[in-house]
Design an enzyme around this catalytic site. Structure first.
Site, PDB file in Angstrom:
ATOM      1  N   ASN B 408       0.720  -1.247  -0.084  1.00  0.00           N
ATOM      2  CA  ASN B 408       0.062   0.096   0.067  1.00  0.00           C
ATOM      3  C   ASN B 408       0.836   1.311  -0.057  1.00  0.00           C
ATOM      4  O   ASN B 408       0.888   2.000  -0.997  1.00  0.00           O
ATOM      5  CB  ASN B 408      -0.870   0.044   1.199  1.00  0.00           C
ATOM      6  N   ASP B 409       1.510   1.660   1.254  1.00  0.00           N
ATOM      7  CA  ASP B 409       2.229   2.734   1.182  1.00  0.00           C
ATOM      8  C   ASP B 409       3.399   3.086   0.164  1.00  0.00           C
ATOM      9  O   ASP B 409       3.584   4.062  -0.361  1.00  0.00           O
ATOM     10  CB  ASP B 409       2.717   2.955   2.621  1.00  0.00           C
ATOM     11  N   VAL B 410       3.860   1.895  -0.140  1.00  0.00           N
ATOM     12  CA  VAL B 410       5.049   2.028  -1.169  1.00  0.00           C
ATOM     13  C   VAL B 410       4.781   2.149  -2.438  1.00  0.00           C
ATOM     14  O   VAL B 410       5.646   2.404  -3.309  1.00  0.00           O
ATOM     15  CB  VAL B 410       5.976   0.348  -0.858  1.00  0.00           C
TER      16      VAL B 410
END
Lengths: 93, 484
Positions: B408-410
């Site tokens: 997600n965040d990456v």
């Protein structure tokens, strides 16, 4: 060995470590970590001497504890990296 | 104090053997620079360890061989059992645990050596007390910190029960106690003369106790996504603890080996923090996950509302059939669902159908450095297919389909576009440049940063909701049917 000689060894080893480790690819970072981890169990040498030749009961008991902990570190670390690396090389050739 | 070998061989032999062991460690690490030689490197390194231990046992007079043998057997059995029975998904916590044992051993040895030297000679040198104080603090922090980290990774230890500010005070108190105890240990022979030296033993254990609690207080507030940093740093500490114990014992190979590990862990730590665009201090003293900072449901709805297109396995397979190049982005979600084998099977099928398929792996994906690579290697994915961030990013514009599996965040474009977001400036995989992006996730829930991901709402993104393993298995089955 004097303190300064030991310090020299420490600084030079740090440079050698830096040069080698920066060349290791991301792929191998996990096995590197567990392999390096096993190397840090080198403190087992100290534990062996203390456990085997402790002049007081307390030092011997502490030595025993240290030998157990360091051996877990050494054996476990090398085995885990070995299993991991053998998976890399199966099809990685 | 002499064992069998010391009586037979010249005095310098032990030092020479330690030098050879040091060379074997260095060569072992050099072989780790390539997957083809890495297995050999590990064997060389373990050979160095074996040599050093055997010679040490035979060199020094062993007054209690039974105790020593028992210690080696018990430790070897525990370490071997853990290594053989571990599941690949539990690898991060096991590596953390092993780290802790190494650090703990260093702290205990330093203490035992103080007792030994003192009872033999009645006095302690400044070098000895200084090194022992440093080894005691670093070793103890490593021991307790690693256990807390392993417990968190295993889901046994929750988050910190106190607020960040109270936490900082607690850390400061324990740090101060262990430093003061260390100072007392170092200064007291000079300050108080020989007569007061008998009371240093409790001071060393006070130092160890405070440092143990410091390790707990340091690691407890740190959240899951920062674990790669913590594990790498503790790895470094366990090496530094061994090196300082080498100063205590005047042992060259301990210094060489410990420093190599210290350097290795430190470099990994720096790589991890740079991959998150954060400083080490930020990881330990606040930032993501500790200070709230997440977005409310309304803010997320504003981004997602009406912009989410859901897709199905059939539709994804249609995209796969026409694609020339596919990139798969794995994340911690893939590890949790143990989807790596299904993903590997899909990759193999795509390969057979002449699709150019690769993995785009973010350095901090997962819970330890190289976590995704290790998982995929376990599922027999050739390492040539695992691409690093810098290698894969320029290729996204020529990529037809990106499948994001549990990351997600990456892949959150706000790292590049939104300066006020908590992940601003973090290097990400620029998957939005690909023609199509399919995100396989269980829900729209945010990643560790607690913020919405506008990638999900893009026109060329579709969401494949579901468990990573089941979804991948479905894709494999559908794709088999479609291409057979």
């Amino acid at each position: 060995m004097t303190f300064v000689e030991n310090l020299t060894l420490f600084v030079l080893s740090a440079f050698v470590g830096y040069e080698i480790i920066t060349k290791i690819p991301t792929n191998l970072h996990t096995p590197l970590m567990s392999g390096a981890n096993a190397i840090s169990g080198i403190t087992l040498l100290g534990s062996v001497v203390v456990a085997g030749s402790g002049s007081t009961t307390l030092a011997t008991a502490l030595g025993f504890v240290a030998v157990v902990m360091a051996t877990i570190n050494v054996i476990g670390g090398y085995l885990v990296s070995h299993f991991m690396l053998s998976q890399f090389s199966q099809r990685g050739r | 104090m002499a064992g069998i070998l010391a009586e037979l061989l010249p005095e310098q032999t032990l030092q020479i053997v330690y030098l050879i062991a040091g060379i074997l460690f260095i060569q072992g690490l050099r072989d780790m620079t390539h997957p083809r030689t890495a297995t050999r490197g590990n064997l060389i390194s373990s050979g160095g360890m074996f040599l050093a231990v055997v010679v040490t046992v035979l060199w020094f007079e062993i007054l209690s061989p039974v105790i020593l043998a028992a210690g080696l057997l018990v430790g070897g059995a525990i370490g071997g059992y853990l290594a053989i029975t571990v599941e690949t998904t539990e690898m991060p916590q096991l590596v953390g645990l092993f780290n802790g044992f190494g650090g703990g051993a260093s702290a205990v040895v330093a203490g035992a050596e103080l007792i030994d030297v003192f009872s033999a000679s009645g006095s302690l040198s400044l070098e000895l007390t200084t090194s022992a104080a440093v080894a005691g603090i670093i070793g103890s922090v490593t021991f307790s910190g690693s256990f807390v980290a392993a417990g968190k990774l295993h889901g046994l230890v929750g988050d910190s029960p106190v607020s960040p500010n109270v936490g900082h005070v607690i850390k400061a108190v324990f740090l101060a106690i262990s430093l003061l105890a260390g100072l007392y240990l170092v200064a007291q022979p000079g300050l108080f003369g020989e007569s007061l030296q008998t009371d240093w033993i409790p001071v060393y254990w006070l130092l160890v106790g405070a440092a143990l609690l410091l390790g707990v207080a340091l690691v407890l507030p740190i959240g899951g996504a920062d674990m790669p940093v913590v594990i790498a740093l503790l790895n470094s500490y366990s090496g530094l603890a061994a090196a300082t114990t080498g100063f205590v014992l005047d042992n060259t190979v301990l210094i060489i080996a410990g420093t190599l590990v210290g350097a290795s862990g430190m470099i990994l730590t720096v790589i991890m923090t740079e991959s998150m665009n954060r400083s080490l201090a930020n990881v330990f003293f606040g930032g993501l996950g500790t200070g709230g900072g997440g977005e409310s449901d309304e803010e997320m709805d504003a981004i997602y509302e009406g912009n989410i297109s859901e897709t199905s396995a059939e539709e994804v397979v249609m995209l796969l059939e026409t694609a020339n190049r596919v990139v798969i982005v794995p994340g911690y979600g893939m590890a949790v669902a143990q989807a790596q084998h299904a993903v590997a099977e899909l990759v193999e099928l795509l390969d057979e159908n002449d699709v150019d398929v690769e993995f785009g792996i973010h350095p901090v994906a997962g819970r330890m450095p190289g976590h995704m690579n290790a998982l995929l290697a376990e599922a027999d994915v050739p390492y040539e297919k695992m691409r690093e961030l810098e290698e894969v990013n320029p290729t996204f514009s020529q990529t037809d389909l990106v499948i994001v599996s549990g990351a997600n965040d990456v892949v959150n474009p706000r790292a590049n576009e939104d300066d006020s977001s908590p992940i601003a400036g973090m290097p990400i995989l620029n998957v939005t440049e690909a023609r199509h992006v399919v995100v396989n996730k269980r829900s729209l829930s945010p990643g560790f940063s607690g913020i919405a991901n506008p990638l999900f709402a893009r026109d060329n993104t579709s969401m494949l909701f579901g468990d990573a393993k089941e979804s991948m298995q479905e894709l494999v089955n559908e794709y088999k049917e479609a291409t057979s």
